[in-house]
Scaffold this motif. Structure first.
Motif, PDB file in Angstrom:
ATOM      1  N   ILE A 181     -19.714  30.864  -5.543  1.00 25.66           N
ATOM      2  CA  ILE A 181     -18.623  31.790  -5.863  1.00 25.66           C
ATOM      3  C   ILE A 181     -18.439  31.881  -7.376  1.00 25.66           C
ATOM      4  N   LYS A 182     -18.497  30.746  -8.059  1.00 25.69           N
ATOM      5  CA  LYS A 182     -18.396  30.735  -9.525  1.00 25.69           C
ATOM      6  C   LYS A 182     -19.503  31.600 -10.119  1.00 25.69           C
ATOM      7  N   ASN A 183     -20.724  31.424  -9.631  1.00 26.02           N
ATOM      8  CA  ASN A 183     -21.860  32.212 -10.116  1.00 26.02           C
ATOM      9  C   ASN A 183     -21.677  33.699  -9.816  1.00 26.02           C
ATOM     10  N   HIS A 184     -21.050  33.997  -8.698  1.00 19.45           N
ATOM     11  CA  HIS A 184     -20.815  35.386  -8.311  1.00 19.45           C
ATOM     12  C   HIS A 184     -19.851  36.054  -9.299  1.00 19.45           C
ATOM     13  N   LEU A 210      -3.167  21.511   2.250  1.00 22.15           N
ATOM     14  CA  LEU A 210      -4.357  22.051   1.589  1.00 22.15           C
ATOM     15  C   LEU A 210      -4.092  22.305   0.113  1.00 22.15           C
ATOM     16  N   LEU A 211      -5.158  22.464  -0.648  1.00 24.60           N
ATOM     17  CA  LEU A 211      -5.034  22.828  -2.054  1.00 24.60           C
ATOM     18  C   LEU A 211      -4.261  24.144  -2.161  1.00 24.60           C
ATOM     19  N   ASP A 212      -3.507  24.295  -3.232  1.00 24.05           N
ATOM     20  CA  ASP A 212      -2.708  25.509  -3.440  1.00 24.05           C
ATOM     21  C   ASP A 212      -3.593  26.749  -3.501  1.00 24.05           C
ATOM     22  N   GLY A 213      -3.123  27.802  -2.852  1.00 22.91           N
ATOM     23  CA  GLY A 213      -3.816  29.084  -2.888  1.00 22.91           C
ATOM     24  C   GLY A 213      -4.240  29.582  -1.526  1.00 22.91           C
ATOM     25  N   PHE A 232     -11.950  24.663  -7.490  1.00 22.35           N
ATOM     26  CA  PHE A 232     -11.221  25.553  -6.578  1.00 22.35           C
ATOM     27  C   PHE A 232     -10.048  26.220  -7.309  1.00 22.35           C
ATOM     28  N   THR A 233      -9.267  25.433  -8.036  1.00 25.04           N
ATOM     29  CA  THR A 233      -8.117  25.973  -8.775  1.00 25.04           C
ATOM     30  C   THR A 233      -8.557  27.040  -9.770  1.00 25.04           C
ATOM     31  N   GLY A 234      -9.646  26.785 -10.473  1.00 24.29           N
ATOM     32  CA  GLY A 234     -10.168  27.763 -11.427  1.00 24.29           C
ATOM     33  C   GLY A 234     -10.589  29.058 -10.752  1.00 24.29           C
ATOM     34  N   LEU A 235     -11.200  28.942  -9.574  1.00 23.24           N
ATOM     35  CA  LEU A 235     -11.631  30.139  -8.843  1.00 23.24           C
ATOM     36  C   LEU A 235     -10.438  30.937  -8.330  1.00 23.24           C
ATOM     37  N   VAL A 236      -9.413  30.244  -7.869  1.00 20.97           N
ATOM     38  CA  VAL A 236      -8.198  30.938  -7.420  1.00 20.97           C
ATOM     39  C   VAL A 236      -7.581  31.691  -8.602  1.00 20.97           C
ATOM     40  N   GLN A 237      -7.614  31.083  -9.778  1.00 28.22           N
ATOM     41  CA  GLN A 237      -7.087  31.759 -10.967  1.00 28.22           C
ATOM     42  C   GLN A 237      -7.912  32.996 -11.326  1.00 28.22           C
ATOM     43  N   GLN A 238      -9.196  32.984 -10.975  1.00 29.36           N
ATOM     44  CA  GLN A 238     -10.055  34.146 -11.218  1.00 29.36           C
ATOM     45  C   GLN A 238      -9.856  35.234 -10.160  1.00 29.36           C
ATOM     46  N   GLY A 239      -9.144  34.915  -9.095  1.00 28.97           N
ATOM     47  CA  GLY A 239      -8.882  35.925  -8.074  1.00 28.97           C
ATOM     48  C   GLY A 239      -9.372  35.585  -6.678  1.00 28.97           C
ATOM     49  N   LEU A 240      -9.978  34.406  -6.504  1.00 32.06           N
ATOM     50  CA  LEU A 240     -10.453  34.018  -5.172  1.00 32.06           C
ATOM     51  C   LEU A 240      -9.297  34.063  -4.174  1.00 32.06           C
ATOM     52  N   GLY A 278     -19.503  39.728 -13.941  1.00 26.84           N
ATOM     53  CA  GLY A 278     -18.516  39.907 -15.001  1.00 26.84           C
ATOM     54  C   GLY A 278     -17.108  40.026 -14.452  1.00 26.84           C
ATOM     55  N   GLY A 279     -16.889  39.434 -13.264  1.00 28.72           N
ATOM     56  CA  GLY A 279     -15.572  39.489 -12.633  1.00 28.72           C
ATOM     57  C   GLY A 279     -15.322  40.771 -11.857  1.00 28.72           C
TER      58      GLY A 279
END
Length: 145
Positions: free
Chosen positions: A52-55, A117-120, A90-98, A60-61
């Motif tokens: 997902i990070k690579n995606h 569960l983790l927030d998000g 996971f937190t970083g990906l949620v901040q990107q819009g996951l 470019g988001g």
């Protein structure tokens, strides 16, 4: 107008059109992608988060990503006992819009609540596989790494 002058004028016009099309293509952004990741294997949690990070980076988001988690993989997102690497990623990906979804059937079966569960996370109330089908019907591409 002489034949040679007409030919030059036609070539100049064609060059202008080609230049305009090239400039237009350079400024036109590709359509926004929509992708649904399916995750049920606990041993693939870190791998899928890396995908997902690579995606995000590769587009470019320019992508909407939903993550649907069910089965054993859901245990990998419990806030108690999760590794700092998984939590941070996971937190970083949620901040990107996951947009992460937890299967309500799995949550019930494993006695896990959203608070565990983790927030998000959002609950996929009708189940993870139903959520995946809904996303696909809305134009999301299905990926199961």
């Amino acid at each position: 107008m002489r034949r040679r002058d007409m030919f030059r004028a036609i070539l100049a016009g064609a060059g202008t059109l080609i230049g305009l099309r090239t400039a237009q293509a350079a400024t036109t952004r590709p359509p926004r992608l929509k992708v649904a990741y399916h995750l049920s294997d606990l041993d693939k949690v870190n791998f899928v988060l890396g995908n997902i990070k690579n995606h995000y980076e590769g587009t470019g988001g320019n992508v909407d990503i939903a993550l649907v988690v069910h089965g054993p993989a859901l245990a990998g997102f419990k806030s108690k006992g999760v590794s700092a690497a998984i939590s941070g990623r996971f937190t970083g990906l949620v901040q990107q819009g996951l947009d992460p979804h937890a299967c309500a059937n799995t949550m019930h079966g494993m006695d896990i609540s959203l608070a565990d569960l983790l927030d998000g996370f959002h609950a996929a109330d009708s189940g993870g596989v139903v959520k995946l089908a809904e996303l696909q019907s809305r134009g999301y591409a299905y990926l199961r790494p």
